[in-house]
Design a protein around this motif. Structure first.
Motif, PDB file in Angstrom:
ATOM      1  N   VAL A 140       0.839  -1.203   0.000  1.00 54.90           N
ATOM      2  CA  VAL A 140       0.000   0.000   0.000  1.00 54.90           C
ATOM      3  C   VAL A 140       0.874   1.254   0.000  1.00 54.90           C
ATOM      4  O   VAL A 140       0.602   2.220  -0.705  1.00 54.90           O
ATOM      5  N   LEU A 141       1.938   1.226   0.771  1.00 52.25           N
ATOM      6  CA  LEU A 141       2.815   2.386   0.903  1.00 52.25           C
ATOM      7  C   LEU A 141       3.712   2.600  -0.315  1.00 52.25           C
ATOM      8  O   LEU A 141       3.947   3.740  -0.736  1.00 52.25           O
ATOM      9  N   ALA A 142       4.194   1.524  -0.919  1.00 53.68           N
ATOM     10  CA  ALA A 142       5.185   1.636  -2.003  1.00 53.68           C
ATOM     11  C   ALA A 142       4.739   2.518  -3.165  1.00 53.68           C
ATOM     12  O   ALA A 142       5.489   3.415  -3.583  1.00 53.68           O
ATOM     13  N   PRO A 143       3.527   2.353  -3.726  1.00 54.78           N
ATOM     14  CA  PRO A 143       3.158   3.214  -4.857  1.00 54.78           C
ATOM     15  C   PRO A 143       3.037   4.688  -4.483  1.00 54.78           C
ATOM     16  O   PRO A 143       3.330   5.565  -5.293  1.00 54.78           O
ATOM     17  N   VAL A 144       2.633   4.960  -3.241  1.00 51.60           N
ATOM     18  CA  VAL A 144       2.546   6.348  -2.772  1.00 51.60           C
ATOM     19  C   VAL A 144       3.941   6.964  -2.736  1.00 51.60           C
ATOM     20  O   VAL A 144       4.149   8.089  -3.186  1.00 51.60           O
ATOM     21  N   LEU A 145       4.908   6.213  -2.215  1.00 50.59           N
ATOM     22  CA  LEU A 145       6.287   6.713  -2.165  1.00 50.59           C
ATOM     23  C   LEU A 145       6.870   6.893  -3.566  1.00 50.59           C
ATOM     24  O   LEU A 145       7.553   7.884  -3.839  1.00 50.59           O
ATOM     25  N   MET A 146       6.624   5.936  -4.458  1.00 50.66           N
ATOM     26  CA  MET A 146       7.151   6.048  -5.827  1.00 50.66           C
ATOM     27  C   MET A 146       6.615   7.293  -6.519  1.00 50.66           C
ATOM     28  O   MET A 146       7.370   8.027  -7.170  1.00 50.66           O
ATOM     29  N   ASP A 147       5.315   7.556  -6.363  1.00 53.33           N
ATOM     30  CA  ASP A 147       4.726   8.758  -6.970  1.00 53.33           C
ATOM     31  C   ASP A 147       5.316  10.025  -6.374  1.00 53.33           C
ATOM     32  O   ASP A 147       5.630  10.970  -7.095  1.00 53.33           O
ATOM     33  N   PHE A 148       5.482  10.042  -5.045  1.00 55.04           N
ATOM     34  CA  PHE A 148       6.025  11.223  -4.390  1.00 55.04           C
ATOM     35  C   PHE A 148       7.451  11.496  -4.850  1.00 55.04           C
ATOM     36  O   PHE A 148       7.791  12.633  -5.190  1.00 55.04           O
ATOM     37  N   VAL A 149       8.287  10.486  -4.870  1.00 60.33           N
ATOM     38  CA  VAL A 149       9.689  10.676  -5.274  1.00 60.33           C
ATOM     39  C   VAL A 149       9.753  11.139  -6.725  1.00 60.33           C
ATOM     40  O   VAL A 149      10.509  12.041  -7.073  1.00 60.33           O
ATOM     41  N   ALA A 150       8.917  10.553  -7.582  1.00 63.86           N
ATOM     42  CA  ALA A 150       8.911  10.947  -8.991  1.00 63.86           C
ATOM     43  C   ALA A 150       8.504  12.419  -9.154  1.00 63.86           C
ATOM     44  O   ALA A 150       9.068  13.133  -9.972  1.00 63.86           O
ATOM     45  N   ASP A 151       7.548  12.874  -8.336  1.00 61.90           N
ATOM     46  CA  ASP A 151       7.095  14.277  -8.417  1.00 61.90           C
ATOM     47  C   ASP A 151       8.033  15.239  -7.722  1.00 61.90           C
ATOM     48  O   ASP A 151       8.244  16.361  -8.160  1.00 61.90           O
ATOM     49  N   ALA A 152       8.607  14.806  -6.583  1.00 69.08           N
ATOM     50  CA  ALA A 152       9.396  15.715  -5.753  1.00 69.08           C
ATOM     51  C   ALA A 152      10.799  15.941  -6.278  1.00 69.08           C
ATOM     52  O   ALA A 152      11.361  17.018  -6.099  1.00 69.08           O
ATOM     53  N   VAL A 153      11.385  14.931  -6.887  1.00 70.70           N
ATOM     54  CA  VAL A 153      12.747  15.073  -7.420  1.00 70.70           C
ATOM     55  C   VAL A 153      12.632  15.203  -8.920  1.00 70.70           C
ATOM     56  O   VAL A 153      12.333  14.243  -9.630  1.00 70.70           O
ATOM     57  N   GLU A 154      12.810  16.412  -9.394  1.00 66.22           N
ATOM     58  CA  GLU A 154      12.639  16.704 -10.831  1.00 66.22           C
ATOM     59  C   GLU A 154      13.665  15.931 -11.654  1.00 66.22           C
ATOM     60  O   GLU A 154      14.812  15.787 -11.237  1.00 66.22           O
ATOM     61  N   PRO A 155      13.286  15.443 -12.848  1.00 67.25           N
ATOM     62  CA  PRO A 155      14.238  14.736 -13.697  1.00 67.25           C
ATOM     63  C   PRO A 155      15.502  15.538 -13.957  1.00 67.25           C
ATOM     64  O   PRO A 155      16.586  14.997 -14.018  1.00 67.25           O
ATOM     65  N   ALA A 156      15.391  16.856 -14.064  1.00 62.96           N
ATOM     66  CA  ALA A 156      16.559  17.689 -14.318  1.00 62.96           C
ATOM     67  C   ALA A 156      17.520  17.646 -13.135  1.00 62.96           C
ATOM     68  O   ALA A 156      18.722  17.848 -13.288  1.00 62.96           O
ATOM     69  N   ASP A 157      16.973  17.358 -11.933  1.00 58.99           N
ATOM     70  CA  ASP A 157      17.805  17.328 -10.740  1.00 58.99           C
ATOM     71  C   ASP A 157      18.751  16.139 -10.722  1.00 58.99           C
ATOM     72  O   ASP A 157      19.756  16.150 -10.027  1.00 58.99           O
ATOM     73  N   VAL A 158      18.400  15.066 -11.410  1.00 61.77           N
ATOM     74  CA  VAL A 158      19.177  13.832 -11.308  1.00 61.77           C
ATOM     75  C   VAL A 158      20.022  13.577 -12.543  1.00 61.77           C
ATOM     76  O   VAL A 158      20.567  12.508 -12.695  1.00 61.77           O
ATOM     77  N   SER A 159      20.132  14.540 -13.452  1.00 59.39           N
ATOM     78  CA  SER A 159      20.959  14.319 -14.631  1.00 59.39           C
ATOM     79  C   SER A 159      22.415  14.534 -14.308  1.00 59.39           C
ATOM     80  O   SER A 159      22.792  15.090 -13.326  1.00 59.39           O
TER      81      SER A 159
END
Length: 195
Positions: free
Chosen positions: A176-195
């Motif tokens: 139950v928790l895993a998809p919530v965390l995956m969505d949050f991390v995907a939204d909170a850490v911008e793709p440009a931040d991890v290049s």
């Protein structure tokens, strides 16, 4: 899981961790912080689910039971694990692990985003000044004071949002928790931040 590895904390203490998932250049790592000192084994089921999309680090918190290490030492331990996880890693902490995650962010440890599940905060306790994006999660079947504390903590953090997981208690189901965390991390850490 990769083999168990070690990093050395600032005071020279070795900290054991395990890495799950192959990782990808465009996905930030997630570091899981257990709610109790000692083995991080309680985070393994969640780590395996999160590892489908992110590299995940699970580490052993210093001490066993109530040995009471200063929060500053634990912040240094988390910082050492984050250095192994790489830039812009997100941190998720359960219970007192959430308190530690917020304390590390407030201390300036570089964290991409922070997620906490039912950290033990109340209205009398000072809230650390955290500038990272924060997700505060509680269980819909948890006691009312726990849920109220989660909402109050969210209101006191400048970049926080709140989420209640229907039917869950403090023993939250990893699936139950895993998809919530995956969505949050995907939204909170911008793709440009991890290049």
């Amino acid at each position: 899981m990769d083999e168990v590895k070690r990093v050395v904390s600032r005071d020279g203490t070795p900290i054991a961790y395990a890495r799950y998932g192959p990782g990808a250049a465009d996905r930030p790592a997630v570091v899981l912080v257990s709610g109790t000192p000692g083995s991080g084994a309680d985070g393994v089921p969640l780590a395996r689910l999160l590892a489908r999309s992110h590299p995940v680090y699970v580490y052993d918190r210093r001490g066993h039971g109530g040995s009471g290490h200063p929060l500053e030492r634990e912040v240094e331990d988390l910082a050492a694990v984050l250095s192994a996880a790489g830039p812009h890693a997100a941190v998720h902490g359960t219970g007192t692990g959430g308190v530690l995650a917020l304390a590390a962010a407030a201390a300036g440890v570089p964290i991409g985003a922070v997620s906490v599940f039912e950290p033990p905060y109340d209205g009398r306790r000072p809230v650390p000044e955290v500038h990272a994006r924060v997700l505060v999660v509680d269980g819909g079947a948890s006691p009312a004071p726990v849920r109220r504390a989660a909402r109050e903590l969210t209101a006191r953090l400048p970049r926080a949002r709140h989420r209640t997981l229907t039917g869950q208690t403090h023993e939250v189901a990893p699936h139950v928790l895993a998809p919530v965390l995956m969505d949050f991390v995907a939204d909170a850490v911008e793709p440009a931040d991890v290049s």
